[in-house]
Design an enzyme around this catalytic site. Structure first.
Site, PDB file in Angstrom:
ATOM      1  N   CYS A 133       0.832  -1.208   0.000  1.00 46.19           N
ATOM      2  CA  CYS A 133       0.000   0.000   0.000  1.00 46.19           C
ATOM      3  C   CYS A 133       0.863   1.253   0.000  1.00 46.19           C
ATOM      4  CB  CYS A 133      -0.929  -0.019   1.215  1.00 46.19           C
ATOM      5  SG  CYS A 133      -2.060   1.382   1.306  1.00 46.19           S
ATOM      6  N   CYS A 163      -6.333  -4.256   7.061  1.00 45.70           N
ATOM      7  CA  CYS A 163      -7.547  -3.436   7.115  1.00 45.70           C
ATOM      8  C   CYS A 163      -8.698  -4.036   6.326  1.00 45.70           C
ATOM      9  CB  CYS A 163      -7.249  -2.021   6.641  1.00 45.70           C
ATOM     10  SG  CYS A 163      -6.879  -1.877   4.869  1.00 45.70           S
TER      11      CYS A 163
END
Length: 367
Positions: A101, A198
């Protein structure tokens, strides 16, 4: 300097934004909408991608007194992070989605958009330090608070990205950050840190992968084999439920002859075979890396240390670079190192760069 402050909704990014304002920058707060369906991501302040987090980030921006926007990068995140996570596990490797990410979203997509809009830099709440070296290059170093140091997950950043990055928390520790947040009137001062992945809503990675991969998985089950005896000691429903070094959740039907626990030593996704064995067989003394990312000048040889897990130990190593291949000889053998993870290379506290682990060489075990 015009700065985009990436605000996740946590205490670190909020204080980083406030410090950027205090340093005299013209700051705009931005929250990244990374989920196509925010309700499917973690809730209860356990992640960084929920509706609650967006609201927390907005309130923090209001207190700091800066403009606030939400940037929708959900499609890019799904393609570059979520799909990559599934593909890597299906191939028998163990990815690090947070590092991915940072590489593809926070310091690529976000930075590209920020620069296109006339901003000069992106500020985040990561714990790492930036310094200008004698050669004029921007160096990334470990944070002052080594317990919170996040330079490992930033080891994919190149010189261009580092030149447009700010890490305002690199010289402090978490206790002081929370205290500062409270003194600034930020309601996130006591918000728990985010943990786990997440986009896995309940924290069950194996269950999530089983549901999402479906027919994309190269196998739907296979044998668990003991490396010492060659005996089949169990079965499984998918190799994506395992990672190198795993001990728990193996559900072995045959106990080891010595009564000691067994660990995952190898994963073969095509045949579906998972090999287990004693802990001493986890030790490796050489790592081969591919797809290197360098923070500055490409080195030929580094005598320094290597870190191969987000919160793992440093291992003394000699690193030799040959094009897009990185050979790492470990002077301190490491255990449970899985292909797909990142090997981040350090010279003292300075991050030299990183490579994706392609293979490892086990330490020879003598009878």
């Amino acid at each position: 300097m015009k700065v985009v402050a990436a605000m996740s909704g946590g205490v670190d990014s909020a204080v980083a934004a406030a410090r950027a304002v205090e340093a005299g920058h013209e700051v705009t707060g931005v929250h990244l909408a990374l989920s196509r369906n925010p309700a499917s991501y973690r809730s209860g302040a356990r992640g960084c991608c929920t509706i609650e987090d967006s609201n927390d980030a907005r309130r923090a921006a209001d207190v700091i007194g800066i403009p606030f926007y939400v940037w929708d990068l959900s499609d890019r995140f799904h393609e570059d992070v979520v799909e990559d996570f599934m593909d890597e596990y299906a191939a028998g490797r163990t990815p690090n989605p947070c590092l991915r990410c940072n590489e593809k979203i926070k310091f690529a997509a976000v930075l590209d958009r920020a620069l296109a809009l006339g901003f000069d830099a992106v500020a985040t709440g990561h714990y790492a330090q930036l310094r200008t070296g004698a050669d004029g290059l921007i160096e990334m170093h470990r944070a002052t608070d080594h317990a919170k140091d996040q330079s490992y997950v930033l080891g994919v950043l190149d010189q261009q990205q580092l030149r447009h990055s700010l890490f305002p928390l690199g010289d402090t520790d978490k206790t002081l950050v929370r205290r500062e947040a409270a003194s600034r009137g930020l309601l996130v001062a006591d918000k728990p840190d985010s943990h786990d992945i997440c986009f896995v809503a309940d924290g069950d990675n194996a269950g999530w992968l089983r549901e999402k991969l479906g027919d994309r998985a190269p196998n739907h089950g296979g044998d668990i084999v003991d490396a010492t005896t060659g005996e089949t000691v169990g079965s499984h429903t998918g190799t994506y439920g395992f990672t190198i070094g795993q001990r728990r959740g193996l559900h072995l039907g045959v106990p080891a002859a010595d009564g000691k626990p067994r660990f995952v030593l190898d994963i073969e996704p095509v045949s579906g075979t998972v090999t287990v064995g004693p802990r001493e067989r986890l030790a490796v003394d050489r790592v081969e890396g591919v797809r290197p990312r360098w923070c500055g000048t490409v080195p030929e040889r580094v005598e320094g240390t290597v870190q191969m897990r987000a919160h793992g130990a440093e291992h003394r190593a000699v690193v030799v670079v040959s094009g897009d291949r990185v050979g790492i000889d470990l002077l301190d053998p490491a255990e449970g190192i899985a292909p797909g993870q990142a090997a981040v290379i350090y010279d003292g506290t300075r991050v030299v760069g990183s490579a994706t682990i392609a293979s490892t060489r086990p330490v020879e075990v003598h009878a």
